[in-house]
Design an enzyme around this catalytic site. Structure first.
Site, PDB file in Angstrom:
ATOM      1  N   CYS A  87       0.849  -1.189   0.000  1.00  0.00           N
ATOM      2  CA  CYS A  87       0.000   0.000   0.000  1.00  0.00           C
ATOM      3  C   CYS A  87       0.890   1.246   0.000  1.00  0.00           C
ATOM      4  O   CYS A  87       1.781   1.383   0.835  1.00  0.00           O
ATOM      5  CB  CYS A  87      -0.897  -0.024   1.237  1.00  0.00           C
ATOM      6  SG  CYS A  87      -1.679   1.548   1.632  1.00  0.00           S
ATOM      7  N   GLU A  88       0.654   2.150  -0.925  1.00  0.00           N
ATOM      8  CA  GLU A  88       1.513   3.330  -1.011  1.00  0.00           C
ATOM      9  C   GLU A  88       1.226   4.341   0.098  1.00  0.00           C
ATOM     10  O   GLU A  88       2.001   5.275   0.292  1.00  0.00           O
ATOM     11  CB  GLU A  88       1.367   4.005  -2.376  1.00  0.00           C
ATOM     12  CG  GLU A  88       0.033   4.661  -2.647  1.00  0.00           C
ATOM     13  CD  GLU A  88      -0.001   5.342  -4.007  1.00  0.00           C
ATOM     14  OE1 GLU A  88      -0.705   6.356  -4.120  1.00  0.00           O
ATOM     15  OE2 GLU A  88       0.668   4.872  -4.943  1.00  0.00           O
ATOM     16  N   HIS A  89       0.140   4.163   0.829  1.00  0.00           N
ATOM     17  CA  HIS A  89      -0.194   5.096   1.900  1.00  0.00           C
ATOM     18  C   HIS A  89       0.506   4.749   3.213  1.00  0.00           C
ATOM     19  O   HIS A  89       0.853   5.645   3.982  1.00  0.00           O
ATOM     20  CB  HIS A  89      -1.711   5.125   2.126  1.00  0.00           C
ATOM     21  CG  HIS A  89      -2.477   5.522   0.909  1.00  0.00           C
ATOM     22  ND1 HIS A  89      -3.673   4.945   0.543  1.00  0.00           N
ATOM     23  CD2 HIS A  89      -2.203   6.440  -0.061  1.00  0.00           C
ATOM     24  CE1 HIS A  89      -4.111   5.489  -0.575  1.00  0.00           C
ATOM     25  NE2 HIS A  89      -3.233   6.393  -0.961  1.00  0.00           N
ATOM     26  N   HIS A  90       0.676   3.444   3.476  1.00  0.00           N
ATOM     27  CA  HIS A  90       1.286   3.025   4.741  1.00  0.00           C
ATOM     28  C   HIS A  90       2.491   2.108   4.548  1.00  0.00           C
ATOM     29  O   HIS A  90       3.160   1.770   5.517  1.00  0.00           O
ATOM     30  CB  HIS A  90       0.248   2.286   5.601  1.00  0.00           C
ATOM     31  CG  HIS A  90      -0.982   3.091   5.884  1.00  0.00           C
ATOM     32  ND1 HIS A  90      -2.136   2.962   5.138  1.00  0.00           N
ATOM     33  CD2 HIS A  90      -1.237   4.047   6.810  1.00  0.00           C
ATOM     34  CE1 HIS A  90      -3.053   3.793   5.598  1.00  0.00           C
ATOM     35  NE2 HIS A  90      -2.535   4.473   6.602  1.00  0.00           N
ATOM     36  N   GLN A 129      -5.108  -0.403  -4.887  1.00  0.00           N
ATOM     37  CA  GLN A 129      -5.762  -1.473  -5.642  1.00  0.00           C
ATOM     38  C   GLN A 129      -6.537  -0.943  -6.833  1.00  0.00           C
ATOM     39  O   GLN A 129      -6.581  -1.582  -7.895  1.00  0.00           O
ATOM     40  CB  GLN A 129      -6.671  -2.276  -4.710  1.00  0.00           C
ATOM     41  CG  GLN A 129      -7.305  -3.490  -5.360  1.00  0.00           C
ATOM     42  CD  GLN A 129      -8.095  -4.325  -4.379  1.00  0.00           C
ATOM     43  OE1 GLN A 129      -7.781  -4.378  -3.197  1.00  0.00           O
ATOM     44  NE2 GLN A 129      -9.145  -4.984  -4.861  1.00  0.00           N
ATOM     45  N   HIS A 160      -6.190  -6.155   2.919  1.00  0.00           N
ATOM     46  CA  HIS A 160      -5.304  -5.017   3.134  1.00  0.00           C
ATOM     47  C   HIS A 160      -4.861  -4.973   4.591  1.00  0.00           C
ATOM     48  O   HIS A 160      -5.683  -4.796   5.492  1.00  0.00           O
ATOM     49  CB  HIS A 160      -6.015  -3.710   2.770  1.00  0.00           C
ATOM     50  CG  HIS A 160      -6.207  -3.522   1.298  1.00  0.00           C
ATOM     51  ND1 HIS A 160      -5.476  -2.593   0.569  1.00  0.00           N
ATOM     52  CD2 HIS A 160      -7.025  -4.143   0.409  1.00  0.00           C
ATOM     53  CE1 HIS A 160      -5.860  -2.654  -0.698  1.00  0.00           C
ATOM     54  NE2 HIS A 160      -6.797  -3.583  -0.821  1.00  0.00           N
ATOM     55  N   CYS A 179      -3.351  -2.699   6.058  1.00  0.00           N
ATOM     56  CA  CYS A 179      -3.569  -1.387   6.666  1.00  0.00           C
ATOM     57  C   CYS A 179      -4.955  -1.273   7.278  1.00  0.00           C
ATOM     58  O   CYS A 179      -5.195  -0.399   8.109  1.00  0.00           O
ATOM     59  CB  CYS A 179      -3.343  -0.270   5.640  1.00  0.00           C
ATOM     60  SG  CYS A 179      -4.434  -0.354   4.205  1.00  0.00           S
TER      61      CYS A 179
END
Length: 280
Positions: free
Chosen positions: A168-171, A209, A237, A239
């Site tokens: 995940c590019e956010h976390h 995704q 996920h 996250c």
């Protein structure tokens, strides 16, 4: 009953940064197919035209920045891999730099990087991160260029339940699951293993995704110009499971339907039946 799908299901923001201190610019490589495919540069298949012209809704004050960005989005095949030009020396430099950062992270969380159990952790983590993001080392054009074949096939081709792992590019924590891909050939087919390779290249990057689903569909559409492409992804996920909402049983499903899969409900229904992902 005919179901309507909005363009928002497929076309979303994509990462636009193309610069990296280790990555020199280079020219895109041409695709070579197994036949002499003579076509005018002005000839664009309806499916490719659908991809190129798609844009998000216009706001009250006219075209917003996101609309303009999507209309000008370059070919998926021509997108350069960020680490495509890396040599072994550059790779080692990356690992050394990431290792030093992990040392700082260990200290920042209150750990002692010099204790026995953590002596090699920073380097191991750096090597793992480089592997987890190996999709930056290869372009889609390189993957598909030698695996496009002439074939008078009109039946639906479905490759289902392809395992995929991403970050995940956010976390920067994992999400993983299954991918099912289908397409309707238009006198050309793509080597079956290359479909799995396309999934691997895009998933082994920092991702969301929704974008991953769209990228897989567009890459196949641009490579062989079929009558339609469909992609379904179902993922867990971390996250959402390890932090935040902490919903252990939640799964996220995304789909991208292009060409006849978007326009014809019966074709879409056939794919959804054949490509159904079993619980995992």
């Amino acid at each position: 009953m005919t179901s309507e799908q909005s363009d928002d299901d497929i076309f979303i923001d994509s990462t636009i940064s193309k610069t990296h201190r280790f990555f020199p610019p280079s020219s895109p490589k041409p695709i070579t197919t197994k036949r002499n495919h003579e076509a005018s540069h002005d000839t664009i298949s309806p499916l490719i035209r659908q991809i190129k012209s798609a844009s998000l809704s216009i706001g009250e004050n006219g075209e917003n920045e996101r609309t303009v960005h999507n209309r000008r989005r370059p070919s998926v095949l021509d997108e350069k891999a960020l680490r495509e030009a890396d040599t072994e020396t550059v790779r080692e430099q990356r690992i050394d730099a990431i290792s030093r950062s992990y040392q700082d992270i260990l200290q920042s969380i209150g750990e002692d990087p010099s204790r026995q159990g953590l002596l090699k952790t920073a380097k191991r983590a750096a090597e793992a991160l480089v592997f987890f993001t190996k999709g930056y080392e290869q372009s889609i054009r390189d993957v598909v260029s030698d695996a496009i074949f002439d074939e008078e096939c009109e039946n639906m081709v479905v490759v289902k339940e392809i395992d995929m792992y991403s970050l995940c590019e956010h976390h920067m924590v994992p999400f993983f699951g299954k991918v099912s891909v289908g397409y309707l050939p238009n006198k050309r087919v793509l080597g079956l293993s290359k479909i799995a390779r396309i999934v691997e290249v895009f998933s082994r990057r920092l991702q969301v995704q929704e974008r991953l689903t769209r990228q897989i569909a567009e890459a196949i559409a641009e490579a062989i110009e079929p009558r339609g492409v469909a992609v379904i992804i179902e993922c867990l996920h971390m996250c959402m499971i390890m932090r935040g909402a902490q919903k252990v049983n939640s799964r996220t499903t995304t789909s991208a339907m292009l060409g006849e899969f978007r326009e014809d409900p019966k074709t879409r229904e056939e794919f959804l039946t054949l490509g159904r992902i079993k619980p995992f």
